[in-house]
Write a protein that holds these residues in place. Structure first.
Motif, mmCIF file in Angstrom:
data_model
loop_
_atom_site.group_PDB
_atom_site.id
_atom_site.type_symbol
_atom_site.label_atom_id
_atom_site.label_comp_id
_atom_site.label_asym_id
_atom_site.label_seq_id
_atom_site.Cartn_x
_atom_site.Cartn_y
_atom_site.Cartn_z
ATOM 1 N N PRO A 1 53.087 1.461 47.351
ATOM 2 C CA PRO A 1 52.283 1.546 46.135
ATOM 3 C C PRO A 1 51.769 2.954 45.902
ATOM 4 O O PRO A 1 51.511 3.706 46.860
ATOM 5 C CB PRO A 1 51.127 0.573 46.401
ATOM 6 N N PRO A 2 51.598 3.339 44.639
ATOM 7 C CA PRO A 2 50.988 4.634 44.342
ATOM 8 C C PRO A 2 49.502 4.618 44.664
ATOM 9 O O PRO A 2 48.892 3.546 44.812
ATOM 10 C CB PRO A 2 51.231 4.801 42.851
ATOM 11 N N LEU A 3 48.930 5.797 44.789
ATOM 12 C CA LEU A 3 47.481 5.886 44.939
ATOM 13 C C LEU A 3 46.847 5.441 43.636
ATOM 14 O O LEU A 3 47.216 5.912 42.561
ATOM 15 C CB LEU A 3 47.084 7.318 45.291
ATOM 16 N N PRO A 4 45.905 4.520 43.699
ATOM 17 C CA PRO A 4 45.467 3.821 42.482
ATOM 18 C C PRO A 4 44.575 4.651 41.571
ATOM 19 O O PRO A 4 43.821 5.524 42.018
ATOM 20 C CB PRO A 4 44.686 2.625 43.043
ATOM 21 N N ALA A 5 44.700 4.388 40.295
ATOM 22 C CA ALA A 5 43.762 4.933 39.307
ATOM 23 C C ALA A 5 42.459 4.148 39.429
ATOM 24 O O ALA A 5 42.455 2.990 39.838
ATOM 25 C CB ALA A 5 44.355 4.816 37.908
ATOM 26 N N PRO A 6 41.351 4.758 39.053
ATOM 27 C CA PRO A 6 41.213 6.103 38.475
ATOM 28 C C PRO A 6 40.916 7.193 39.503
ATOM 29 O O PRO A 6 40.396 8.242 39.139
ATOM 30 C CB PRO A 6 40.028 5.913 37.540
ATOM 31 N N VAL A 7 41.233 6.968 40.782
ATOM 32 C CA VAL A 7 40.859 7.937 41.815
ATOM 33 C C VAL A 7 41.593 9.262 41.586
ATOM 34 O O VAL A 7 42.831 9.301 41.596
ATOM 35 C CB VAL A 7 41.183 7.397 43.214
ATOM 36 N N PRO A 8 40.876 10.376 41.396
ATOM 37 C CA PRO A 8 41.532 11.681 41.278
ATOM 38 C C PRO A 8 41.951 12.185 42.656
ATOM 39 O O PRO A 8 41.245 11.966 43.649
ATOM 40 C CB PRO A 8 40.448 12.570 40.668
ATOM 41 N N VAL A 9 43.093 12.865 42.711
ATOM 42 C CA VAL A 9 43.657 13.279 43.995
ATOM 43 C C VAL A 9 43.947 14.777 43.981
ATOM 44 O O VAL A 9 44.547 15.299 43.039
ATOM 45 C CB VAL A 9 44.960 12.508 44.303
ATOM 46 N N LEU A 10 43.515 15.450 45.050
ATOM 47 C CA LEU A 10 43.815 16.855 45.296
ATOM 48 C C LEU A 10 44.740 16.948 46.497
ATOM 49 O O LEU A 10 44.461 16.362 47.542
ATOM 50 C CB LEU A 10 42.524 17.629 45.579
ATOM 51 N N GLY A 11 45.828 17.684 46.363
ATOM 52 C CA GLY A 11 46.715 17.955 47.485
ATOM 53 C C GLY A 11 46.693 19.428 47.824
ATOM 54 O O GLY A 11 46.825 20.271 46.928
ATOM 55 N N ARG A 69 54.358 24.488 59.951
ATOM 56 C CA ARG A 69 55.633 24.310 60.651
ATOM 57 C C ARG A 69 56.098 22.866 60.665
ATOM 58 O O ARG A 69 57.251 22.589 61.021
ATOM 59 C CB ARG A 69 55.507 24.804 62.093
ATOM 60 N N PHE A 70 55.234 21.943 60.291
ATOM 61 C CA PHE A 70 55.542 20.523 60.443
ATOM 62 C C PHE A 70 55.821 19.812 59.123
ATOM 63 O O PHE A 70 56.376 18.710 59.135
ATOM 64 C CB PHE A 70 54.383 19.818 61.159
ATOM 65 N N LEU A 71 55.423 20.410 58.029
ATOM 66 C CA LEU A 71 55.497 19.717 56.736
ATOM 67 C C LEU A 71 55.990 20.665 55.649
ATOM 68 O O LEU A 71 55.560 21.815 55.565
ATOM 69 C CB LEU A 71 54.120 19.156 56.357
ATOM 70 N N THR A 72 56.874 20.155 54.808
ATOM 71 C CA THR A 72 57.406 20.949 53.707
ATOM 72 C C THR A 72 56.475 20.901 52.503
ATOM 73 O O THR A 72 55.672 19.968 52.347
ATOM 74 C CB THR A 72 58.779 20.429 53.270
ATOM 75 N N GLU A 73 56.616 21.885 51.650
ATOM 76 C CA GLU A 73 55.844 21.883 50.408
ATOM 77 C C GLU A 73 56.267 20.728 49.508
ATOM 78 O O GLU A 73 55.438 20.138 48.806
ATOM 79 C CB GLU A 73 56.013 23.212 49.686
ATOM 80 N N ARG A 74 57.530 20.397 49.557
ATOM 81 C CA ARG A 74 58.049 19.337 48.677
ATOM 82 C C ARG A 74 57.310 18.022 48.866
ATOM 83 O O ARG A 74 56.997 17.333 47.882
ATOM 84 C CB ARG A 74 59.548 19.148 48.929
ATOM 85 N N GLN A 75 57.021 17.650 50.126
ATOM 86 C CA GLN A 75 56.362 16.352 50.344
ATOM 87 C C GLN A 75 54.966 16.328 49.728
ATOM 88 O O GLN A 75 54.461 15.258 49.398
ATOM 89 C CB GLN A 75 56.337 15.999 51.838
ATOM 90 N N MET A 76 54.357 17.498 49.557
ATOM 91 C CA MET A 76 53.045 17.516 48.914
ATOM 92 C C MET A 76 53.169 17.587 47.400
ATOM 93 O O MET A 76 52.479 16.845 46.677
ATOM 94 C CB MET A 76 52.204 18.674 49.433
ATOM 95 N N THR A 77 54.038 18.448 46.885
ATOM 96 C CA THR A 77 54.159 18.541 45.424
ATOM 97 C C THR A 77 54.677 17.234 44.843
ATOM 98 O O THR A 77 54.238 16.818 43.761
ATOM 99 C CB THR A 77 55.076 19.707 45.027
ATOM 100 N N ASP A 78 55.577 16.562 45.551
ATOM 101 C CA ASP A 78 56.110 15.290 45.051
ATOM 102 C C ASP A 78 55.111 14.148 45.159
ATOM 103 O O ASP A 78 55.331 13.063 44.603
ATOM 104 C CB ASP A 78 57.388 14.916 45.803
ATOM 105 N N THR A 79 54.010 14.372 45.872
ATOM 106 C CA THR A 79 52.957 13.347 45.932
ATOM 107 C C THR A 79 52.435 13.026 44.540
ATOM 108 O O THR A 79 52.023 11.892 44.264
ATOM 109 C CB THR A 79 51.824 13.815 46.863
ATOM 110 N N GLY A 80 52.473 14.008 43.637
ATOM 111 C CA GLY A 80 52.034 13.767 42.270
ATOM 112 C C GLY A 80 52.763 12.616 41.597
ATOM 113 O O GLY A 80 52.219 11.978 40.680
ATOM 114 N N LYS A 81 54.002 12.323 42.033
ATOM 115 C CA LYS A 81 54.767 11.204 41.478
ATOM 116 C C LYS A 81 54.196 9.861 41.903
ATOM 117 O O LYS A 81 54.561 8.824 41.326
ATOM 118 C CB LYS A 81 56.227 11.291 41.919
ATOM 119 N N HIS A 82 53.340 9.884 42.916
ATOM 120 C CA HIS A 82 52.801 8.645 43.489
ATOM 121 C C HIS A 82 51.295 8.533 43.289
ATOM 122 O O HIS A 82 50.619 7.838 44.048
ATOM 123 C CB HIS A 82 53.148 8.584 44.972
ATOM 124 N N VAL A 83 50.784 9.220 42.286
ATOM 125 C CA VAL A 83 49.357 9.198 41.964
ATOM 126 C C VAL A 83 49.181 8.614 40.574
ATOM 127 O O VAL A 83 49.787 9.095 39.615
ATOM 128 C CB VAL A 83 48.760 10.624 42.032
#
Length: 276
Positions: free
Chosen positions: A207-217, A224-238
């Protein structure tokens, strides 16, 4: 603080709207030592627990399932209830990001805002491609009970010390892991929350992160452990408002390496949603 299942080491500072800050592996509430005075000084109450299995908090028996992320979610929701807090801002780093996301899914009415440091939405991490899978190699190692403990602690924790790399508090973080059972307890969050089937099995809808909660990434360029893509694409799940910020010149532990930048971003975001 004594809860139903465990006693957690919790630090509370300041007065005002409450901000719960949740650490990840292998840290404690000391991870937020630069954020607490900045937030408290700006008129927020900070709550920084050390999760079960870490630092000076309890290490319950029962194997990996005693450390499932859902257990941490339950602990922290009970903590907020015992403090009489109806609504809070949530901030999480590393596994703490996954935990505060779980809290938001379970009780969105209690969340004023959600700030995710380093780790984005689980579906975005899963879908971030081969580079992310390469960076997550250690998650498979951590599944090997006994073997991974021996390897990580060998030669005075040489391998784990190398993994921690740029962590400014590496030696202080390693010290509690020397206690009997402490390293296993810390690794159990991976064994229960990110088993191989979750990483490589069939995709399941999340499930996406529910509205109306605002999200900052917030992601740091030297992670070294996480790509930028996994954070920028989080916007698709908000479902609510989404904001992304990139921090330059910091590795995975960005709140320790670039505290002023992280504090500025958090204070700006929390200030925008102080009355939500």
């Amino acid at each position: 603080m004594e809860l139903s299942d465990v006693t957690l080491d919790v630090e509370v500072r300041g007065e005002g709207p409450a901000v719960l800050l949740v650490h990840g592996f292998p840290d404690s509430h000391a991870l937020w030592r630069h954020q607490v005075p900045a937030l408290a000084g700006a008129g927020f109450m900070t709550i920084t627990p050390t999760l079960r299995g870490f630092g000076d908090s309890d290490r319950p028996e029962g194997g990996p399932e005693a450390y499932h992320p859902a257990k941490h979610v339950g602990d922290l929701l009970e903590l907020l209830a015992r403090m009489g807090l109806d609504r809070v801002h949530l901030v999480g780093h590393d596994w703490g990001s996954a935990i505060v996301q779980g809290m938001t899914q379970a009780a969105p009415e209690k969340v004023r805002s959600l700030s995710l440091l380093s780790v984005g939405h689980v579906a975005a991490v899963r879908d971030a491609g081969w580079e992310q899978r390469q960076r997550s190699w250690y998650m498979l190692l951590f599944q090997l009970a006994g073997l991974s403990e021996e390897w990580l602690s060998r030669d005075d924790f040489a391998q784990l010390r190398e993994m921690l790399g740029e962590h400014p508090d590496a030696e202080a973080v390693l010290e509690p892991l020397r206690a009997p059972g402490a390293l296993t307890a810390a690794l159990n969050i991976y064994r229960s929350g990110m088993p191989p089937e979750a990483q490589f099995g069939p995709d399941r809808p999340l499930p996406p992160l529910p509205a109306p909660v605002p999200v900052l990434g917030i992601w740091s360029s030297g992670d070294r452990f996480l790509t930028e893509r996994q954070m920028t694409d989080t916007g698709k799940h908000v479902s609510g408002d989404w904001r992304y910020e990139r921090v330059e010149g910091a590795g995975h532990w960005l709140q320790l390496e670039q505290p002023e930048r992280v504090n500025t971003l958090l204070l700006d975001f929390l200030g925008q949603h102080a009355e939500d």
